[in-house]
Design a protein around this motif. Structure first.
Motif, PDB file in Angstrom:
ATOM      1  N   GLU A  46       0.852  -1.180   0.000  1.00 51.29           N
ATOM      2  CA  GLU A  46       0.000   0.000   0.000  1.00 51.29           C
ATOM      3  C   GLU A  46       0.889   1.230   0.000  1.00 51.29           C
ATOM      4  N   ILE A  47       0.646   2.103  -0.922  1.00 51.04           N
ATOM      5  CA  ILE A  47       1.450   3.324  -1.019  1.00 51.04           C
ATOM      6  C   ILE A  47       0.797   4.379  -0.143  1.00 51.04           C
ATOM      7  N   ALA A  48       1.546   4.860   0.830  1.00 48.20           N
ATOM      8  CA  ALA A  48       1.015   5.869   1.750  1.00 48.20           C
ATOM      9  C   ALA A  48       0.739   7.160   0.989  1.00 48.20           C
ATOM     10  N   GLN A  49      -0.447   7.707   1.223  1.00 44.16           N
ATOM     11  CA  GLN A  49      -0.779   8.966   0.581  1.00 44.16           C
ATOM     12  C   GLN A  49      -0.046  10.097   1.274  1.00 44.16           C
ATOM     13  N   GLU A  50       0.390  11.039   0.489  1.00 48.01           N
ATOM     14  CA  GLU A  50       1.012  12.228   1.047  1.00 48.01           C
ATOM     15  C   GLU A  50       0.004  13.349   0.993  1.00 48.01           C
ATOM     16  N   TYR A  51      -0.144  14.058   2.098  1.00 51.67           N
ATOM     17  CA  TYR A  51      -1.106  15.144   2.176  1.00 51.67           C
ATOM     18  C   TYR A  51      -0.373  16.464   2.299  1.00 51.67           C
ATOM     19  N   ARG A  52      -0.913  17.461   1.617  1.00 51.18           N
ATOM     20  CA  ARG A  52      -0.399  18.819   1.756  1.00 51.18           C
ATOM     21  C   ARG A  52      -1.406  19.594   2.580  1.00 51.18           C
ATOM     22  N   LEU A  53      -0.919  20.366   3.546  1.00 51.82           N
ATOM     23  CA  LEU A  53      -1.794  21.107   4.439  1.00 51.82           C
ATOM     24  C   LEU A  53      -2.747  22.012   3.663  1.00 51.82           C
ATOM     25  N   ASP A  54      -2.248  22.701   2.650  1.00 49.08           N
ATOM     26  CA  ASP A  54      -3.106  23.600   1.875  1.00 49.08           C
ATOM     27  C   ASP A  54      -4.267  22.848   1.226  1.00 49.08           C
ATOM     28  N   ASP A  55      -3.994  21.650   0.694  1.00 53.63           N
ATOM     29  CA  ASP A  55      -5.058  20.850   0.070  1.00 53.63           C
ATOM     30  C   ASP A  55      -6.102  20.423   1.099  1.00 53.63           C
ATOM     31  N   LEU A  56      -5.647  20.042   2.301  1.00 56.07           N
ATOM     32  CA  LEU A  56      -6.577  19.632   3.352  1.00 56.07           C
ATOM     33  C   LEU A  56      -7.425  20.812   3.825  1.00 56.07           C
ATOM     34  N   LEU A  57      -6.807  21.970   3.987  1.00 54.77           N
ATOM     35  CA  LEU A  57      -7.540  23.151   4.437  1.00 54.77           C
ATOM     36  C   LEU A  57      -8.599  23.578   3.430  1.00 54.77           C
ATOM     37  N   GLU A  58      -8.336  23.379   2.146  1.00 51.78           N
ATOM     38  CA  GLU A  58      -9.314  23.729   1.108  1.00 51.78           C
ATOM     39  C   GLU A  58     -10.585  22.902   1.220  1.00 51.78           C
ATOM     40  N   ARG A  59     -10.496  21.734   1.848  1.00 45.70           N
ATOM     41  CA  ARG A  59     -11.646  20.842   1.951  1.00 45.70           C
ATOM     42  C   ARG A  59     -12.531  21.140   3.158  1.00 45.70           C
TER      43      ARG A  59
END
Length: 80
Positions: A46-59
């Motif tokens: 399983e490839i761990a997803q990488e999250y960017r703070l800006d992308d998370l905040l947009e949601r």
């Protein structure tokens, strides 16, 4: 390389030799995805997803934003 499938509780298990695990980039307790493709068992790391703070905040929306939680006055080392 050959391996033997053995019973493990109500399931079946196969040991992954160290060299194969290293080549695949997996280690103990890693999560893998298992599928059957054309009658073959396929195991993929399983490839761990990488999250960017800006992308998370947009949601964040008014519909999924939780209310403020009051925890009282600061105590101990919280007071600076």
């Amino acid at each position: 390389m050959k391996a033997k499938i053995q019973k493990w509780g109500n399931s079946l298990a196969v040991r992954v030799p160290k060299g194969i695990a290293e080549e695949a980039g997996v280690k103990s307790n890693d999560v893998v995805e298992m599928n059957v493709e054309d009658g073959k068992i396929v195991i993929l790391p399983e490839i761990a997803q990488e999250y960017r703070l800006d992308d998370l905040l947009e949601r964040i929306t008014d519909g999924n934003l939780h209310s403020v939680v009051e925890t009282g006055e600061p105590l101990g080392r919280e007071i600076l």
